[in-house]
Design a protein around this motif. Structure first.
Motif, mmCIF file in Angstrom:
data_model
loop_
_atom_site.group_PDB
_atom_site.id
_atom_site.type_symbol
_atom_site.label_atom_id
_atom_site.label_comp_id
_atom_site.label_asym_id
_atom_site.label_seq_id
_atom_site.Cartn_x
_atom_site.Cartn_y
_atom_site.Cartn_z
ATOM 1 N N MET A 95 0.819 -1.031 -0.034
ATOM 2 C CA MET A 95 0.086 -0.054 0.140
ATOM 3 C C MET A 95 0.817 1.238 -0.018
ATOM 4 O O MET A 95 1.881 1.319 0.791
ATOM 5 C CB MET A 95 -0.885 0.009 1.129
ATOM 6 N N ARG A 96 0.684 2.249 -0.846
ATOM 7 C CA ARG A 96 1.470 3.390 -1.059
ATOM 8 C C ARG A 96 0.495 4.443 -0.599
ATOM 9 O O ARG A 96 -0.629 4.493 -0.967
ATOM 10 C CB ARG A 96 2.072 3.443 -2.426
ATOM 11 N N ALA A 97 1.159 5.562 -0.101
ATOM 12 C CA ALA A 97 0.582 6.755 0.452
ATOM 13 C C ALA A 97 1.323 8.031 0.178
ATOM 14 O O ALA A 97 2.539 7.906 -0.108
ATOM 15 C CB ALA A 97 0.299 6.555 1.884
ATOM 16 N N ALA A 98 0.412 9.133 0.177
ATOM 17 C CA ALA A 98 1.006 10.531 -0.078
ATOM 18 C C ALA A 98 0.569 11.272 1.128
ATOM 19 O O ALA A 98 -0.629 11.181 1.534
ATOM 20 C CB ALA A 98 0.844 11.034 -1.393
ATOM 21 N N ILE A 99 1.052 12.129 1.743
ATOM 22 C CA ILE A 99 0.785 12.891 2.883
ATOM 23 C C ILE A 99 0.996 14.436 2.578
ATOM 24 O O ILE A 99 2.398 14.613 2.319
ATOM 25 C CB ILE A 99 1.271 12.611 4.010
ATOM 26 N N PHE A 100 0.113 15.402 2.613
ATOM 27 C CA PHE A 100 0.285 16.703 2.319
ATOM 28 C C PHE A 100 -0.026 17.548 3.400
ATOM 29 O O PHE A 100 -1.510 17.417 3.893
ATOM 30 C CB PHE A 100 -0.071 17.232 1.033
ATOM 31 N N ALA A 101 0.554 18.342 4.175
ATOM 32 C CA ALA A 101 0.139 19.489 4.934
ATOM 33 C C ALA A 101 -0.190 20.759 4.095
ATOM 34 O O ALA A 101 0.352 20.716 3.134
ATOM 35 C CB ALA A 101 1.239 19.970 6.056
ATOM 36 N N ILE A 102 -1.312 21.244 4.285
ATOM 37 C CA ILE A 102 -1.761 22.417 3.578
ATOM 38 C C ILE A 102 -1.823 23.662 4.158
ATOM 39 O O ILE A 102 -2.484 23.803 5.182
ATOM 40 C CB ILE A 102 -3.174 22.246 2.857
ATOM 41 N N ALA A 129 -14.012 13.447 1.990
ATOM 42 C CA ALA A 129 -13.154 12.130 1.672
ATOM 43 C C ALA A 129 -13.860 11.577 0.484
ATOM 44 O O ALA A 129 -14.998 11.996 0.387
ATOM 45 C CB ALA A 129 -13.258 11.283 2.652
ATOM 46 N N GLY A 130 -13.012 10.982 -0.391
ATOM 47 C CA GLY A 130 -13.385 10.482 -1.808
ATOM 48 C C GLY A 130 -12.492 9.587 -2.505
ATOM 49 O O GLY A 130 -11.499 9.387 -1.957
ATOM 50 N N ILE A 131 -13.104 9.092 -3.466
ATOM 51 C CA ILE A 131 -12.177 8.344 -4.311
ATOM 52 C C ILE A 131 -11.881 8.821 -5.793
ATOM 53 O O ILE A 131 -12.940 9.319 -6.245
ATOM 54 C CB ILE A 131 -12.812 6.763 -4.430
ATOM 55 N N ARG A 132 -10.806 8.745 -6.092
ATOM 56 C CA ARG A 132 -10.322 9.127 -7.637
ATOM 57 C C ARG A 132 -9.666 8.024 -8.191
ATOM 58 O O ARG A 132 -8.530 7.604 -7.602
ATOM 59 C CB ARG A 132 -9.819 10.333 -7.577
ATOM 60 N N ASN A 133 -10.124 7.305 -9.081
ATOM 61 C CA ASN A 133 -9.400 6.051 -9.768
ATOM 62 C C ASN A 133 -8.600 5.334 -8.967
ATOM 63 O O ASN A 133 -7.185 5.399 -8.968
ATOM 64 C CB ASN A 133 -8.149 7.115 -10.730
ATOM 65 N N LYS A 134 -8.979 4.760 -8.058
ATOM 66 C CA LYS A 134 -8.451 3.908 -7.079
ATOM 67 C C LYS A 134 -7.728 4.321 -5.924
ATOM 68 O O LYS A 134 -6.639 3.713 -5.468
ATOM 69 C CB LYS A 134 -7.739 2.712 -7.756
ATOM 70 N N THR A 135 -7.917 5.689 -5.680
ATOM 71 C CA THR A 135 -7.131 6.313 -4.753
ATOM 72 C C THR A 135 -8.085 7.006 -3.753
ATOM 73 O O THR A 135 -8.960 7.754 -4.070
ATOM 74 C CB THR A 135 -5.981 7.396 -5.333
ATOM 75 N N LEU A 136 -7.867 6.699 -2.500
ATOM 76 C CA LEU A 136 -8.688 7.318 -1.430
ATOM 77 C C LEU A 136 -8.040 8.504 -0.712
ATOM 78 O O LEU A 136 -6.923 8.439 -0.622
ATOM 79 C CB LEU A 136 -9.033 6.034 -0.219
ATOM 80 N N VAL A 137 -8.809 9.410 -1.082
ATOM 81 C CA VAL A 137 -8.279 10.839 -0.260
ATOM 82 C C VAL A 137 -8.979 11.287 0.738
ATOM 83 O O VAL A 137 -10.264 11.228 0.787
ATOM 84 C CB VAL A 137 -8.462 11.972 -1.520
ATOM 85 N N ILE A 138 -8.476 11.531 1.798
ATOM 86 C CA ILE A 138 -9.013 12.176 3.170
ATOM 87 C C ILE A 138 -8.357 13.494 3.640
ATOM 88 O O ILE A 138 -7.178 13.378 3.753
ATOM 89 C CB ILE A 138 -8.872 10.896 4.132
ATOM 90 N N ASN A 139 -9.090 14.289 4.175
ATOM 91 C CA ASN A 139 -8.768 15.477 4.599
ATOM 92 C C ASN A 139 -8.932 15.249 6.106
ATOM 93 O O ASN A 139 -9.752 14.800 6.634
ATOM 94 C CB ASN A 139 -9.770 16.768 4.584
ATOM 95 N N PRO A 187 -8.292 1.038 10.673
ATOM 96 C CA PRO A 187 -8.739 -0.216 10.051
ATOM 97 C C PRO A 187 -9.780 -0.143 8.848
ATOM 98 O O PRO A 187 -9.487 -0.922 7.855
ATOM 99 C CB PRO A 187 -9.480 -0.887 11.395
ATOM 100 N N GLU A 188 -10.516 0.849 8.657
ATOM 101 C CA GLU A 188 -11.593 1.112 7.692
ATOM 102 C C GLU A 188 -10.889 1.423 6.356
ATOM 103 O O GLU A 188 -11.144 1.184 5.152
ATOM 104 C CB GLU A 188 -12.590 1.961 7.929
ATOM 105 N N VAL A 189 -9.793 2.385 6.641
ATOM 106 C CA VAL A 189 -8.901 2.918 5.627
ATOM 107 C C VAL A 189 -8.357 1.918 4.862
ATOM 108 O O VAL A 189 -8.048 1.692 3.655
ATOM 109 C CB VAL A 189 -8.229 4.079 6.102
ATOM 110 N N VAL A 190 -7.682 1.015 5.566
ATOM 111 C CA VAL A 190 -6.779 -0.130 5.270
ATOM 112 C C VAL A 190 -7.725 -0.894 4.405
ATOM 113 O O VAL A 190 -7.741 -1.255 3.440
ATOM 114 C CB VAL A 190 -6.305 -1.008 6.114
ATOM 115 N N GLN A 191 -8.938 -1.345 4.816
ATOM 116 C CA GLN A 191 -9.962 -1.979 4.337
ATOM 117 C C GLN A 191 -10.358 -1.165 2.754
ATOM 118 O O GLN A 191 -10.387 -2.039 1.807
ATOM 119 C CB GLN A 191 -11.260 -1.975 4.818
ATOM 120 N N VAL A 192 -10.670 -0.051 2.582
ATOM 121 C CA VAL A 192 -10.965 0.613 1.412
ATOM 122 C C VAL A 192 -9.846 0.378 0.687
ATOM 123 O O VAL A 192 -10.035 0.203 -0.708
ATOM 124 C CB VAL A 192 -11.226 1.909 1.690
ATOM 125 N N VAL A 193 -8.865 0.760 0.874
ATOM 126 C CA VAL A 193 -7.198 0.719 0.273
ATOM 127 C C VAL A 193 -7.219 -0.547 -0.476
ATOM 128 O O VAL A 193 -6.945 -0.830 -1.494
ATOM 129 C CB VAL A 193 -6.213 1.071 1.025
#
Length: 154
Positions: free
Chosen positions: A1-8, A116-126, A143-149
């Protein structure tokens, strides 16, 4: 599982500062088995945040994108709008659950505009800007995030 994290955070972006929230989230995700492919700070500009989300999701670079910050009600708070516009499918239960969870500590949680939403098999959460709150929120839904991913990347 790969992730990206951004502070805004425009101030931190201009100062080339580090984000305590991004650091805490990176550590948590790595402990959960994620490979963090990208981490950084973005300015509080909706078009920039939306563009980064779309680029990463459309390139299938990561299966999870987390943002921290820009979730309030000020004009410059753009995280929820960026996710809403980038997502192909919204997951309103995630921010609803996080607001309810955070209400235990402060009524100010009702002022958060997360998405939160999904774009092209990527889960995005604020997530909120505070390192402590962002980490606790992510621990709560992990646990739910891992399940969705795992399910959307099949």
């Amino acid at each position: 599982m790969r992730a990206a994290i951004f502070a805004i955070d425009t101030g931190a972006y201009k100062a080339k500062a580090e984000s305590a929230a991004a650091t805490a989230l990176k550590r948590l995700l790595e402990q959960a088995g994620f490979e963090v492919k990208a981490a950084g700070i973005l300015p509080q500009e909706k078009e920039v945040v939306e563009s980064v989300i779309k680029q990463l999701a459309d390139a299938e670079s990561v299966e999870l994108i987390l943002t921290a910050g820009a979730t309030g009600y000020q004009d410059e708070d753009c995280a929820a709008e960026a996710v809403t516009d980038a997502a192909e499918r919204l997951l309103p239960g995630i921010p609803e659950a996080l607001r309810a969870y955070n209400l235990r500590y402060s009524k100010k949680a009702i002022l958060e505009s997360m998405a939160a939403g999904i774009r092209n098999k990527t889960l995005v959460i604020n997530l909120p800007e505070s390192a402590k709150t962002a980490k606790e929120d992510m621990e709560y839904i992990l646990p739910e995030v891992v399940q969705v991913v795992e399910n959307i990347s099949l």
